[in-house]
Design a protein around this motif. Sequence first.
Motif, PDB file in Angstrom:
ATOM      1  N   ARG A  50       0.857  -1.203  -0.076  1.00  0.00           N
ATOM      2  CA  ARG A  50      -0.141   0.067  -0.067  1.00  0.00           C
ATOM      3  C   ARG A  50       0.832   1.324   0.015  1.00  0.00           C
ATOM      4  O   ARG A  50       1.749   1.467   1.011  1.00  0.00           O
ATOM      5  CB  ARG A  50      -0.860  -0.091   1.253  1.00  0.00           C
ATOM      6  N   ILE A  51       0.699   2.030  -1.001  1.00  0.00           N
ATOM      7  CA  ILE A  51       1.488   3.327  -1.110  1.00  0.00           C
ATOM      8  C   ILE A  51       0.464   4.491  -1.272  1.00  0.00           C
ATOM      9  O   ILE A  51      -0.803   4.435  -1.467  1.00  0.00           O
ATOM     10  CB  ILE A  51       2.472   3.371  -2.241  1.00  0.00           C
ATOM     11  N   GLY A  52       0.961   5.644  -1.095  1.00  0.00           N
ATOM     12  CA  GLY A  52       0.396   7.119  -0.912  1.00  0.00           C
ATOM     13  C   GLY A  52       0.990   7.687  -2.227  1.00  0.00           C
ATOM     14  O   GLY A  52       2.009   7.904  -2.505  1.00  0.00           O
ATOM     15  N   VAL A  53       0.104   8.705  -2.553  1.00  0.00           N
ATOM     16  CA  VAL A  53       0.640   9.986  -3.513  1.00  0.00           C
ATOM     17  C   VAL A  53      -0.175  11.108  -3.238  1.00  0.00           C
ATOM     18  O   VAL A  53      -1.405  11.197  -2.971  1.00  0.00           O
ATOM     19  CB  VAL A  53       0.348   9.350  -5.084  1.00  0.00           C
ATOM     20  N   VAL A 103       5.724  11.799  -3.687  1.00  0.00           N
ATOM     21  CA  VAL A 103       5.568  13.415  -3.591  1.00  0.00           C
ATOM     22  C   VAL A 103       5.714  14.200  -4.976  1.00  0.00           C
ATOM     23  O   VAL A 103       7.118  13.780  -5.199  1.00  0.00           O
ATOM     24  CB  VAL A 103       6.044  13.890  -2.337  1.00  0.00           C
ATOM     25  N   ILE A 104       4.726  14.779  -5.342  1.00  0.00           N
ATOM     26  CA  ILE A 104       4.593  15.323  -6.563  1.00  0.00           C
ATOM     27  C   ILE A 104       4.733  16.891  -6.257  1.00  0.00           C
ATOM     28  O   ILE A 104       3.884  17.424  -5.968  1.00  0.00           O
ATOM     29  CB  ILE A 104       3.775  15.030  -7.781  1.00  0.00           C
ATOM     30  N   GLY A 105       5.945  17.634  -6.713  1.00  0.00           N
ATOM     31  CA  GLY A 105       5.960  18.972  -6.324  1.00  0.00           C
ATOM     32  C   GLY A 105       7.417  19.558  -6.580  1.00  0.00           C
ATOM     33  O   GLY A 105       8.260  18.930  -7.267  1.00  0.00           O
ATOM     34  N   GLY A 106       7.746  20.644  -5.815  1.00  0.00           N
ATOM     35  CA  GLY A 106       9.006  21.328  -6.127  1.00  0.00           C
ATOM     36  C   GLY A 106      10.027  21.178  -4.962  1.00  0.00           C
ATOM     37  O   GLY A 106       9.809  20.280  -3.944  1.00  0.00           O
ATOM     38  N   ASP A 107      10.772  22.125  -4.549  1.00  0.00           N
ATOM     39  CA  ASP A 107      11.685  21.963  -3.697  1.00  0.00           C
ATOM     40  C   ASP A 107      11.180  21.839  -1.921  1.00  0.00           C
ATOM     41  O   ASP A 107      11.643  21.058  -1.331  1.00  0.00           O
ATOM     42  CB  ASP A 107      12.769  23.029  -3.457  1.00  0.00           C
ATOM     43  N   GLY A 132       9.516  18.070   2.562  1.00  0.00           N
ATOM     44  CA  GLY A 132       8.661  17.170   3.451  1.00  0.00           C
ATOM     45  C   GLY A 132       8.930  16.049   3.100  1.00  0.00           C
ATOM     46  O   GLY A 132       8.904  14.925   4.111  1.00  0.00           O
ATOM     47  N   ALA A 133       9.175  15.499   1.872  1.00  0.00           N
ATOM     48  CA  ALA A 133       9.486  13.856   1.852  1.00  0.00           C
ATOM     49  C   ALA A 133      10.635  13.506   2.377  1.00  0.00           C
ATOM     50  O   ALA A 133      10.907  12.516   2.775  1.00  0.00           O
ATOM     51  CB  ALA A 133       9.656  13.846   0.294  1.00  0.00           C
ATOM     52  N   LYS A 134      11.680  14.394   2.382  1.00  0.00           N
ATOM     53  CA  LYS A 134      12.926  14.326   3.208  1.00  0.00           C
ATOM     54  C   LYS A 134      12.746  13.964   4.592  1.00  0.00           C
ATOM     55  O   LYS A 134      12.987  12.907   5.289  1.00  0.00           O
ATOM     56  CB  LYS A 134      13.902  15.224   3.091  1.00  0.00           C
ATOM     57  N   HIS A 144      11.612   9.977   9.027  1.00  0.00           N
ATOM     58  CA  HIS A 144      10.630   9.038  10.254  1.00  0.00           C
ATOM     59  C   HIS A 144      10.373   7.848   9.919  1.00  0.00           C
ATOM     60  O   HIS A 144       9.751   7.215  10.707  1.00  0.00           O
ATOM     61  CB  HIS A 144       9.681   9.933  10.716  1.00  0.00           C
ATOM     62  N   GLY A 145      10.905   7.180   8.955  1.00  0.00           N
ATOM     63  CA  GLY A 145      10.736   5.734   8.671  1.00  0.00           C
ATOM     64  C   GLY A 145       9.943   5.617   7.401  1.00  0.00           C
ATOM     65  O   GLY A 145       9.445   4.292   7.395  1.00  0.00           O
ATOM     66  N   PHE A 146       9.474   6.529   6.937  1.00  0.00           N
ATOM     67  CA  PHE A 146       8.324   6.438   5.625  1.00  0.00           C
ATOM     68  C   PHE A 146       9.254   6.673   4.361  1.00  0.00           C
ATOM     69  O   PHE A 146       9.512   7.718   4.146  1.00  0.00           O
ATOM     70  CB  PHE A 146       7.148   7.208   5.719  1.00  0.00           C
ATOM     71  N   PRO A 147       9.499   5.547   3.682  1.00  0.00           N
ATOM     72  CA  PRO A 147      10.152   5.838   2.399  1.00  0.00           C
ATOM     73  C   PRO A 147       9.365   6.659   1.425  1.00  0.00           C
ATOM     74  O   PRO A 147       8.062   6.435   1.357  1.00  0.00           O
ATOM     75  CB  PRO A 147      10.130   4.262   1.805  1.00  0.00           C
ATOM     76  N   CYS A 148       9.956   7.766   0.932  1.00  0.00           N
ATOM     77  CA  CYS A 148       9.302   8.765  -0.005  1.00  0.00           C
ATOM     78  C   CYS A 148      10.200   9.021  -1.087  1.00  0.00           C
ATOM     79  O   CYS A 148      11.468   9.142  -1.148  1.00  0.00           O
ATOM     80  CB  CYS A 148       9.222  10.214   0.735  1.00  0.00           C
ATOM     81  N   VAL A 149       9.495   9.157  -2.379  1.00  0.00           N
ATOM     82  CA  VAL A 149      10.214   9.578  -3.519  1.00  0.00           C
ATOM     83  C   VAL A 149       9.588  10.674  -4.227  1.00  0.00           C
ATOM     84  O   VAL A 149       8.361  10.865  -4.180  1.00  0.00           O
ATOM     85  CB  VAL A 149       9.961   8.439  -4.772  1.00  0.00           C
ATOM     86  N   GLY A 150      10.411  11.661  -4.288  1.00  0.00           N
ATOM     87  CA  GLY A 150      10.070  13.096  -4.996  1.00  0.00           C
ATOM     88  C   GLY A 150       9.799  12.965  -6.558  1.00  0.00           C
ATOM     89  O   GLY A 150      10.756  12.348  -7.115  1.00  0.00           O
TER      90      GLY A 150
END
Length: 319
Positions: A3-6, A99-103, A108-110, A115-121
């Motif tokens: 399960r992933i989010g966007v 996470v789709i957006g700018g710097d 926020g993704a960083k 905190h342990g939640f893999p994020c990709v920008g």
Amino acid sequence: MKRIGVLTSGGDSPGMNAAVRAVVRKAIYHDVEVYGVFHGYAGLIEGQIEKLELGSVGDIIHRGGTKLYTARCPEFKTIEGQKKGIEQLKKHGIEGLVVIGGDGSYMGAKKLTEHGFPCVGVPGTIDNDIPGTDFTIGFDTALNTVIDAIDKIRDTATSHERTYVIEVMGRHAGDIALWSGLAGGAETILIPEVNYDMDDVVARLNRGHDRGKKHSIIIVAEGVGSGVEFGKKIEEATSLETRVSVLGHIQRGGSPTAFDRVLASRLGAFAVELILQGKGGRCVGIQSNQLVDHDILEILDRKHTVDQSMYQLSQELSI
């Protein structure tokens, strides 16, 4: 990962919907559930999260803006705000986030990755100011919107024999101004990355007027200053009739170009591939037409630069 989010965050850009569509369908293709976070990080904190199906992203690839909506969220910059977002992610069983957006969105993704939640920008901004990628989602569409405006304004400038100052977006980055000015044949282009000499600008206009040139186009990135104020200075210094057009938020909207739809589809799908591999703290991009990914910290530490050779070319072609 099951399960992933966007989410989309920051300023909207044409092609964000195409990226959301790619994330959802790529994930479902791999039997992974996808949850959409509405209104960016603000919606994450408030729990505005819904499961997305194939039909949820049908008929949106051609639409500008973002189906998931977007919002600025100062609260998410705080530890307390980030913890609230994490609680919502846990509540919905989300194991990774695109996470789709700018710097600002990347920051926020960083934080979530820490905190342990893999994020990709995924780079979604019309300013084209994200290092590590040749192009960001929405830049091409915004560029073509500006060029269309320049062409129309030039018709009026020619008819009335006037000088026109056109202010375009770009608080910290001059890509829109530089590319549109070069493509639109502007006589002068002012961008934040390069200091300008007012005497040189005036001299260019006077040289053109002396050789019989009846109109001129000057492109000013908003980060340089007010186009209205600059127009007043031009008229005072040259006595040439001058008008100003501030394009504003028209540059953000509109149906994305084919380039932006393809770019968004490729980057969105690639982000899912990284998430499913358990990779967090990454951001995707395109360089020399090849998909690439970078450490998000590295990208946040780097400064965006414009192509100085393009700026030099614009100077040479506008003599």
